[in-house]
Design an enzyme around this catalytic site. Structure first.
Site, PDB file in Angstrom:
ATOM      1  N   SER A 131      20.873  14.500   6.899  1.00 44.24           N
ATOM      2  CA  SER A 131      21.112  14.431   5.456  1.00 44.24           C
ATOM      3  C   SER A 131      22.452  15.060   5.111  1.00 44.24           C
ATOM      4  O   SER A 131      22.891  16.022   5.765  1.00 44.24           O
ATOM      5  CB  SER A 131      19.986  15.210   4.770  1.00 44.24           C
ATOM      6  OG  SER A 131      20.281  15.412   3.414  1.00 44.24           O
ATOM      7  N   TYR A 155      15.107  23.513   3.670  1.00 41.13           N
ATOM      8  CA  TYR A 155      15.052  22.105   4.078  1.00 41.13           C
ATOM      9  C   TYR A 155      16.344  21.718   4.804  1.00 41.13           C
ATOM     10  O   TYR A 155      16.318  21.144   5.900  1.00 41.13           O
ATOM     11  CB  TYR A 155      14.841  21.200   2.853  1.00 41.13           C
ATOM     12  CG  TYR A 155      15.155  19.751   3.141  1.00 41.13           C
ATOM     13  CD1 TYR A 155      14.343  18.998   3.985  1.00 41.13           C
ATOM     14  CD2 TYR A 155      16.291  19.134   2.607  1.00 41.13           C
ATOM     15  CE1 TYR A 155      14.652  17.673   4.272  1.00 41.13           C
ATOM     16  CE2 TYR A 155      16.597  17.812   2.881  1.00 41.13           C
ATOM     17  CZ  TYR A 155      15.778  17.081   3.712  1.00 41.13           C
ATOM     18  OH  TYR A 155      16.088  15.775   4.011  1.00 41.13           O
ATOM     19  N   LYS A 159      17.244  20.547   8.952  1.00 41.68           N
ATOM     20  CA  LYS A 159      18.039  19.403   9.428  1.00 41.68           C
ATOM     21  C   LYS A 159      19.175  19.881  10.333  1.00 41.68           C
ATOM     22  O   LYS A 159      19.461  19.285  11.373  1.00 41.68           O
ATOM     23  CB  LYS A 159      18.617  18.619   8.241  1.00 41.68           C
ATOM     24  CG  LYS A 159      17.585  17.891   7.410  1.00 41.68           C
ATOM     25  CD  LYS A 159      16.938  16.757   8.189  1.00 41.68           C
ATOM     26  CE  LYS A 159      15.886  16.013   7.389  1.00 41.68           C
ATOM     27  NZ  LYS A 159      15.070  15.106   8.209  1.00 41.68           N
TER      28      LYS A 159
HETATM   29  P1  NAD Z   1       9.029  10.279   2.885  1.00 41.97           P
HETATM   30  O1  NAD Z   1       8.339  11.561   2.579  1.00 41.97           O
HETATM   31  O2  NAD Z   1       8.775   9.116   1.995  1.00 41.97           O
HETATM   32  O3  NAD Z   1       8.699   9.843   4.382  1.00 41.97           O
HETATM   33  C1  NAD Z   1       8.477  10.759   5.423  1.00 41.97           C
HETATM   34  C2  NAD Z   1       7.207  10.344   6.150  1.00 41.97           C
HETATM   35  O4  NAD Z   1       6.983  11.263   7.221  1.00 41.97           O
HETATM   36  C3  NAD Z   1       5.979  10.371   5.243  1.00 41.97           C
HETATM   37  O5  NAD Z   1       5.300   9.132   5.335  1.00 41.97           O
HETATM   38  C4  NAD Z   1       5.124  11.507   5.808  1.00 41.97           C
HETATM   39  O6  NAD Z   1       3.746  11.264   5.654  1.00 41.97           O
HETATM   40  C5  NAD Z   1       5.589  11.543   7.261  1.00 41.97           C
HETATM   41  N1  NAD Z   1       5.429  12.844   7.922  1.00 41.97           N
HETATM   42  C6  NAD Z   1       5.865  14.048   7.480  1.00 41.97           C
HETATM   43  N2  NAD Z   1       5.538  15.002   8.355  1.00 41.97           N
HETATM   44  C7  NAD Z   1       4.900  14.395   9.390  1.00 41.97           C
HETATM   45  C8  NAD Z   1       4.314  14.852  10.605  1.00 41.97           C
HETATM   46  N3  NAD Z   1       4.313  16.148  10.938  1.00 41.97           N
HETATM   47  N4  NAD Z   1       3.738  13.957  11.430  1.00 41.97           N
HETATM   48  C9  NAD Z   1       3.718  12.634  11.107  1.00 41.97           C
HETATM   49  N5  NAD Z   1       4.246  12.143   9.975  1.00 41.97           N
HETATM   50  C10 NAD Z   1       4.832  13.008   9.120  1.00 41.97           C
HETATM   51  O7  NAD Z   1      10.590  10.579   2.965  1.00 41.97           O
HETATM   52  P2  NAD Z   1      11.832   9.579   3.054  1.00 41.97           P
HETATM   53  O8  NAD Z   1      12.572   9.654   1.779  1.00 41.97           O
HETATM   54  O9  NAD Z   1      11.398   8.266   3.572  1.00 41.97           O
HETATM   55  O10 NAD Z   1      12.715  10.334   4.140  1.00 41.97           O
HETATM   56  C11 NAD Z   1      12.676   9.987   5.508  1.00 41.97           C
HETATM   57  C12 NAD Z   1      13.568  10.924   6.287  1.00 41.97           C
HETATM   58  O11 NAD Z   1      14.900  10.858   5.779  1.00 41.97           O
HETATM   59  C13 NAD Z   1      13.151  12.396   6.187  1.00 41.97           C
HETATM   60  O12 NAD Z   1      13.363  12.999   7.440  1.00 41.97           O
HETATM   61  C14 NAD Z   1      14.100  12.963   5.157  1.00 41.97           C
HETATM   62  O13 NAD Z   1      14.315  14.335   5.345  1.00 41.97           O
HETATM   63  C15 NAD Z   1      15.359  12.156   5.442  1.00 41.97           C
HETATM   64  N6  NAD Z   1      16.245  12.060   4.289  1.00 41.97           N
HETATM   65  C16 NAD Z   1      15.753  11.590   3.105  1.00 41.97           C
HETATM   66  C17 NAD Z   1      16.587  11.530   1.988  1.00 41.97           C
HETATM   67  C18 NAD Z   1      16.053  11.073   0.657  1.00 41.97           C
HETATM   68  O14 NAD Z   1      16.663  11.408  -0.358  1.00 41.97           O
HETATM   69  N7  NAD Z   1      14.986  10.305   0.594  1.00 41.97           N
HETATM   70  C19 NAD Z   1      17.925  11.936   2.111  1.00 41.97           C
HETATM   71  C20 NAD Z   1      18.400  12.384   3.342  1.00 41.97           C
HETATM   72  C21 NAD Z   1      17.539  12.443   4.433  1.00 41.97           C
HETATM   73  C1  WQD Z   2      21.028  13.755  -8.228  1.00 43.53           C
HETATM   74  C2  WQD Z   2      21.751  14.203  -9.490  1.00 43.53           C
HETATM   75  C3  WQD Z   2      21.007  16.324 -10.341  1.00 43.53           C
HETATM   76  C4  WQD Z   2      16.942  14.978 -11.372  1.00 43.53           C
HETATM   77  C5  WQD Z   2      18.577  15.686  -3.054  1.00 43.53           C
HETATM   78  C6  WQD Z   2      18.422  16.673  -1.927  1.00 43.53           C
HETATM   79  C7  WQD Z   2      19.163  16.187  -0.712  1.00 43.53           C
HETATM   80  C8  WQD Z   2      18.758  14.756  -0.336  1.00 43.53           C
HETATM   81  C9  WQD Z   2      18.799  13.832  -1.509  1.00 43.53           C
HETATM   82  C10 WQD Z   2      17.121  14.747   1.401  1.00 43.53           C
HETATM   83  C11 WQD Z   2      22.115  15.686  -9.506  1.00 43.53           C
HETATM   84  C12 WQD Z   2      20.675  15.221 -11.314  1.00 43.53           C
HETATM   85  C13 WQD Z   2      18.259  15.021 -10.937  1.00 43.53           C
HETATM   86  C14 WQD Z   2      16.671  15.152 -12.757  1.00 43.53           C
HETATM   87  C15 WQD Z   2      19.037  15.376 -13.161  1.00 43.53           C
HETATM   88  N1  WQD Z   2      17.433  14.664   0.159  1.00 43.53           N
HETATM   89  N2  WQD Z   2      19.283  15.223 -11.811  1.00 43.53           N
HETATM   90  N3  WQD Z   2      17.735  15.350 -13.609  1.00 43.53           N
HETATM   91  O1  WQD Z   2      20.223  16.846  -5.515  1.00 43.53           O
HETATM   92  O2  WQD Z   2      21.913  15.100  -4.758  1.00 43.53           O
HETATM   93  O3  WQD Z   2      19.959  15.561  -3.363  1.00 43.53           O
HETATM   94  O4  WQD Z   2      18.080  14.406  -2.618  1.00 43.53           O
HETATM   95  O5  WQD Z   2      17.801  15.038   2.327  1.00 43.53           O
HETATM   96  O6  WQD Z   2      18.867  17.078   0.298  1.00 43.53           O
HETATM   97  O7  WQD Z   2      18.957  17.921  -2.342  1.00 43.53           O
HETATM   98  O8  WQD Z   2      19.641  14.366  -5.503  1.00 43.53           O
HETATM   99  O9  WQD Z   2      18.367  12.885  -6.989  1.00 43.53           O
HETATM  100  O10 WQD Z   2      17.776  15.347  -6.943  1.00 43.53           O
HETATM  101  O11 WQD Z   2      19.925  14.634  -7.992  1.00 43.53           O
HETATM  102  O12 WQD Z   2      19.941  15.569 -13.964  1.00 43.53           O
HETATM  103  O13 WQD Z   2      15.507  15.156 -13.210  1.00 43.53           O
HETATM  104  O14 WQD Z   2      20.868  14.031 -10.607  1.00 43.53           O
HETATM  105  O15 WQD Z   2      21.399  17.493 -10.992  1.00 43.53           O
HETATM  106  O16 WQD Z   2      23.358  15.804 -10.160  1.00 43.53           O
HETATM  107  P1  WQD Z   2      20.504  15.565  -4.852  1.00 43.53           P
HETATM  108  P2  WQD Z   2      18.818  14.290  -6.847  1.00 43.53           P
END
Ligand code: NAD
Ligand code: WQD
Length: 344
Positions: A131, A155, A159
């Site tokens: 991430s 978190y 990562k």
């Molecule tokens: P999500 O929560 O929708 O999906 C994650 C899945 O992993 C879920 O279905 C959950 O049930 C499963 N899971 C969690 N812990 C587990 C375990 N111990 N064993 C088996 N299954 C498990 O999240 P997402 O948005 O699809 O994110 C997927 C990956 O991408 C994550 O690693 C997240 O950290 C990373 N990521 C997400 C974002 C985002 O904003 N969505 C941004 C950057 C990185």
């Molecule tokens: C986006 C923008 C907020 C909600 C997060 C995690 C990051 C990654 C992605 C997993 C910001 C603003 C948000 C609301 C708002 N996840 N906001 N009102 O913070 O960039 O990243 O998700 O890896 O680790 O930190 O994303 O969607 O929360 O926010 O004004 O109710 O929207 O301040 O500027 P962010 P976000």
């Protein structure tokens, strides 16, 4: 790596989740055989059913926990995986601060168990969901892969620790092929409207929050600060369509076929959009008004964050294609068809 070229079987951890389920669609559409391992801690098996419906193909779903070494041994014992796409993990920043041990256990220990099982069964090709959170609050935009890491919450540190574990592992055994993909802000939904993001509680992230306001589940959006040094004062992020993101994973798999070692790539569009721009784009896509209130900044938020995706463009031959309008249209289609998510 002939297994990959022959469309071998792929293990998708976390494949029932938001990004993992879209990944499964792309893999099945590309001709891969897919097994999902997911404990459904943040998802439901309805997403797996939706994947199978939209692709008209089947996958093998295993409802186990990544930390269950016995379950992993049984799974790797009965299948020969060409590669693992590792999405499983917990991702709520606030929750990680309240309960850091749960995050280290689930994300770091879970990954260790996975790497042990892969090692024991000679599966050494891995794509890891990292991430942009590993960069913390960067000083210089856009963010390149060489920007200094500095995660500012548990978190993000899970990562970052996992990235270091992967680098140590690859250094001791050069047979490993590891792709670390640092996602910026994934949004969007499958074009069918049958697959999308379905947060368990009130959404933490902007896009699902706006979508739930538009559909009437939430009364209004609170905008966290309008006094940032950005063009309109609200936070700027690099929103990337989930379909572009999963295409990046297919490109990473192809890259690993040609390149043993460990590679890190940013997956972003390279363009930043403010909160207000996203609100307006969603209003245009949905025809609904999003009531907004400006409130104080959220602790730990950067003013702006957007990627320099040049390395992924060059090395993976990949670039994001979908614009913000398309992201909003697809989210709205999903939200309208599934106002209460999969559980309805
Ligand atoms: P999500 O929560 O929708 O999906 C994650 C899945 O992993 C879920 O279905 C959950 O049930 C499963 N899971 C969690 N812990 C587990 C375990 N111990 N064993 C088996 N299954 C498990 O999240 P997402 O948005 O699809 O994110 C997927 C990956 O991408 C994550 O690693 C997240 O950290 C990373 N990521 C997400 C974002 C985002 O904003 N969505 C941004 C950057 C990185
Ligand atoms: C986006 C923008 C907020 C909600 C997060 C995690 C990051 C990654 C992605 C997993 C910001 C603003 C948000 C609301 C708002 N996840 N906001 N009102 O913070 O960039 O990243 O998700 O890896 O680790 O930190 O994303 O969607 O929360 O926010 O004004 O109710 O929207 O301040 O500027 P962010 P976000």
């Amino acid at each position: 790596m002939s297994e990959l070229s022959n469309m071998g079987e792929i293990l998708v951890t976390g494949g029932a989740g938001y990004i993992g389920s879209h990944m499964c669609v792309a893999l099945l559409d590309a001709g891969y055989t897919v097994t999902v391992l997911d404990n459904l801690s943040n998802s439901t098996s309805e997403s797996i059913a939706a994947v199978q419906r939209v692709t008209n193909r089947t996958l093998d779903f295993v409802a186990d926990d990544l930390r269950d070494a016995g379950a992993l041994a049984r799974l790797f014992g009965r299948k020969r995986f060409a590669a693992v796409l590792h999405f499983a993990g917990l991702k709520a920043v606030g929750q990680s601060t309240a309960d850091p041990l749960a995050y280290y256990d689930n994300n770091v220990v879970g990954t260790l168990r996975l790497l042990e099982a892969m090692t024991a069964h000679q599966v050494r090709t891995l794509v890891f969901s990292s991430s942009a959170t590993v960069y913390g609050i960067p000083d210089v935009m856009p963010i390149t892969e060489d920007s200094p890491p500095g995660p500012i919450n548990p978190y993000g540190r899970t990562k970052f620790h996992i990235e270091q574990i992967l680098a140590d592992l690859q250094a001791t055994d050069p047979a490993w092929r590891i792709s670390i993909l640092r996602y910026f802000n994934p949004v969007g939904a499958h074009i069918s409207g049958d697959l999308g993001e379905d947060p368990n509680d009130v959404p933490n992230n902007l896009m699902p929050y706006i979508a739930q306001v538009a559909v009437g589940r939430l009364p209004g959006l609170r905008i966290f600060g309008d006094d940032y040094p950005t063009p309109d004062g609200t936070g700027v992020r690099d929103y990337i369509h989930v379909d572009d993101l999963v295409e990046g994973h297919l490109a990473a798999l192809r890259y690993l076929e040609r390149h043993p070692g460990l590679a890190i790539h940013n997956l972003g569009t390279g363009r930043g959009h403010s909160v207000l721009e996203m609100v307006r784009a969603f209003e245009a896509a949905s025809g609904r008004t999003i009531p907004c209130e400006i409130v104080a900044r959220r602790a730990g938020d950067a003013a702006e964050s957007y990627a320099d995706p040049t390395k992924a463009n060059r090395e993976l031959g990949w670039r994001a294609r979908h614009d913000v309008r398309r992201m909003c249209e697809d989210v709205w289609r999903w939200q309208q068809r599934h106002p209460q998510g999969y559980r309805a």
